[in-house]
Design a protein around this motif. Structure first.
Motif, mmCIF file in Angstrom:
data_model
loop_
_atom_site.group_PDB
_atom_site.id
_atom_site.type_symbol
_atom_site.label_atom_id
_atom_site.label_comp_id
_atom_site.label_asym_id
_atom_site.label_seq_id
_atom_site.Cartn_x
_atom_site.Cartn_y
_atom_site.Cartn_z
ATOM 1 N N ARG A 421 11.740 -0.353 -7.112
ATOM 2 C CA ARG A 421 11.650 0.469 -5.891
ATOM 3 C C ARG A 421 10.257 0.385 -5.282
ATOM 4 N N ARG A 422 9.246 0.270 -6.119
ATOM 5 C CA ARG A 422 7.878 0.158 -5.584
ATOM 6 C C ARG A 422 7.618 -1.236 -4.998
ATOM 7 N N VAL A 423 8.219 -2.250 -5.595
ATOM 8 C CA VAL A 423 8.120 -3.586 -4.994
ATOM 9 C C VAL A 423 8.756 -3.576 -3.611
ATOM 10 N N ARG A 424 9.920 -2.958 -3.510
ATOM 11 C CA ARG A 424 10.601 -2.887 -2.212
ATOM 12 C C ARG A 424 9.764 -2.125 -1.200
ATOM 13 N N GLU A 425 9.112 -1.078 -1.650
ATOM 14 C CA GLU A 425 8.268 -0.290 -0.743
ATOM 15 C C GLU A 425 7.044 -1.093 -0.306
ATOM 16 N N VAL A 426 6.508 -1.905 -1.219
ATOM 17 C CA VAL A 426 5.351 -2.730 -0.872
ATOM 18 C C VAL A 426 5.726 -3.776 0.178
ATOM 19 N N PHE A 427 6.953 -4.278 0.106
ATOM 20 C CA PHE A 427 7.396 -5.298 1.056
ATOM 21 C C PHE A 427 7.590 -4.747 2.470
ATOM 22 N N LYS A 428 7.660 -3.441 2.621
ATOM 23 C CA LYS A 428 7.765 -2.868 3.961
ATOM 24 C C LYS A 428 6.473 -3.133 4.735
ATOM 25 N N GLN A 429 6.628 -3.452 6.011
ATOM 26 C CA GLN A 429 5.458 -3.798 6.814
ATOM 27 C C GLN A 429 5.732 -3.501 8.275
ATOM 28 N N PRO A 430 4.838 -2.764 8.944
ATOM 29 C CA PRO A 430 5.065 -2.458 10.363
ATOM 30 C C PRO A 430 5.025 -3.722 11.209
#
Length: 517
Positions: A421-430
């Motif tokens: 879940r933290r990897v997925r959150e890190v992949f988020k990018q504006p």
């Protein structure tokens, strides 16, 4: 008397010969022009007779300065694709040859300009002073003139650069349903080339005028338009202009490639291009094939995308990277045009509408995205950090789907889910915020080595920003080493890990940290 006659006649011939030469020199040289007549005209196409020597794809001129391109060369008549509106034309009007194949201006003068596929300016900045013109249709470089793809093209997006990398000279398809962020990925890639020297060409095919205006406004705001050329054939443009648009954009890019420069071309999008070609083909009575597309639609796109390559140093050493965009319907990747393009390109970046609706932006579905070439051109730092990240992330997604059916999970499974879940959150990018390579590496080291495990999900974005700031402020030499392509050693990875641990100390949840221990 008889002996003087030959001399007199010779003198007379010489005199009149000189006189005739003077007349020939000053007489206007009028080249013959073939003129035919329109036998039938409809929206977007016309049938012309009386031009026996016309060439394939030759530019024709009609009354009112309407342009057309010879498309069908039949024995009795010529099928012409019109490049302007046809309301002013009627049967019986003249059609004149120009004796030149359809071409487009090329050169440094086009940088920062917006033009249509014929080379007419669309930015109200006056005519384009380009002295050189080249045909829109040109043969692809020979195999022996090509070099392997070895240099990365950084998009600035963590999920792409780490898991689906793109190399200079590659053809990577951007695929997904409508409104899933396909143009946003292409635009971020253009913005990220601001200090790389890569020249960018954005080709809009059948896009809404408002959407194209937003892209141009974004490029201006990010100061990226000066290194760009925008080729526009809007949705209300004739299908002929939409059809030739990607070929014209590629010709413009090839000029820079042959000068030894690196070029990025965005085709947005080739699904609309296929529809325009289908419309023209059906209007000209070409036989339809699968899904009413003509049988040569595969060749239409393959001869376009084969022009993307990395040239050998002996023939210029430049590169042309193609990022074609294609639209799917209801996530149907096996439709005719998407499968054609997938088989032509060197991989695809698939955008999922489900991830988009969940707010996972960019909505790249890692399991259905692949790069068949870019991994060989990826910087060594990525391979050291994200070597097994793709596999572990795909396993996490499967595990998360199964975990919804069970309430009791062992500690190892729970930790794997929390890490994922933290990897997925890190992949988020504006959108509009591409990241430098060194900052991406720092964040990836932190998440793969468990530094973010005790950080609450809601604080991951702030913790990532702290790691990025610490990396640029405290390790400038290491940042340069990463960009230069040096392989990271274990002590350097440990230095990044320690830096990240100190940067996220303020965001750590003590209860979560105790449970992790």
């Amino acid at each position: 008397m008889s002996t003087d006659a030959p001399d007199f006649n010779r003198l007379l011939d010489d005199t009149f010969g000189i006189f005739d030469g003077v007349l020939d020199k000053h007489a206007p040289q009028l080249a013959p022009v073939e003129v035919g007549k329109i036998t039938a005209v409809s929206r977007s196409v016309a049938l012309v007779s009386g031009l026996p020597n016309v060439q394939s794809e030759e530019l024709l001129r009609f009354p009112g300065n309407v342009l057309g391109m010879a498309f069908n060369l039949d024995p009795d008549e010529i099928g012409v694709v019109l490049l302007d509106e046809s309301e002013r034309l009627s049967a019986g009007d003249e059609a004149r040859r120009t004796s030149r194949v359809l071409d487009v201006p090329v050169g440094e003068e086009l940088l920062g300009r917006i033009l249509d596929p014929v080379g007419r300016p669309r930015d109200r900045l006056g005519p384009i002073p380009a002295a050189l013109r080249r045909p829109c249709e040109r043969p692809a470089p020979a195999i022996m003139d090509r070099d392997p793809v070895q240099i990365p093209l950084q998009t600035g997006l963590k999920v792409v650069d780490a898991l689906v990398p793109v190399g200079r000279g590659q053809r990577e398809l951007i695929l997904g349903d409508r409104q899933t962020g396909k143009t946003a990925i292409a635009l971020d890639t253009i913005i990220n080339q601001h200090d790389t020297g890569v020249i960018c060409i954005y080709c809009a095919i059948a896009q809404r005028t408002s959407a194209v205006a937003r892209v141009i406004a974004e490029l201006k705001e990010r100061e990226a338009l000066d290194r760009c050329v925008v080729v526009v054939a809007e949705g209300n443009a004739p299908p002929g202009l939409q059809y030739i648009a990607p070929y014209a954009a590629t010709t413009i890019g090839e000029y820079f490639m042959e000068q030894g420069q690196d070029v990025l071309v965005i085709y947005d999008d080739l699904t609309a291009h296929a529809r325009a070609y289908r419309e023209l083909s059906l209007l000209l009575r070409r036989p339809p094939g699968r899904e009413a597309f003509p049988g040569d639609i595969f060749y239409v796109h393959s001869r376009l995308l084969e022009r993307a390559t990395h040239l050998r140093d002996e023939v210029g050493g430049g590169s042309l990277t193609a990022l074609p965009v294609a639209e799917t319907e209801a996530q149907n990747v096996s439709a005719y045009i998407p499968t054609n393009l997938i088989s032509i390109t060197d991989g695809q970046i698939y955008l999922s509408p489900d991830l988009f609706q969940k707010g996972q932006l960019p909505a790249v579905e890692v399991g259905r995205s692949v790069s068949r070439v870019g991994g060989k051109a990826q910087l060594p730092a990525y391979r050291a950090v994200a070597g097994d990240l793709r596999l572990s992330y795909s396993q996490f997604e499967e595990l998360e789907a199964f975990s919804r059916f069970g309430s009791r999970l062992d500690d190892e499974t729970r930790q794997t889910l929390e890490r994922g879940r933290r990897v997925r959150e890190v992949f988020k990018q504006p959108q509009g915020e591409p990241l430098p390579v060194a900052e991406q590496i720092a964040v990836l080291v932190a998440v793969t080595r468990g530094i973010f495990d005790p950080v609450p999900i809601d604080s991951i974005a702030d913790a990532s920003q702290a790691v990025r700031d610490a990396m640029t402020d405290r390790q400038p030499d290491l940042c340069r080493a990463i960009v230069d392509g040096q392989k990271l050693k274990e002590d350097q990875l440990q230095a990044i890990e320690q830096l990240a641990r100190e940067a996220v100390a303020d965001f750590v949840d003590d209860a979560a940290a105790d449970s992790m221990r």
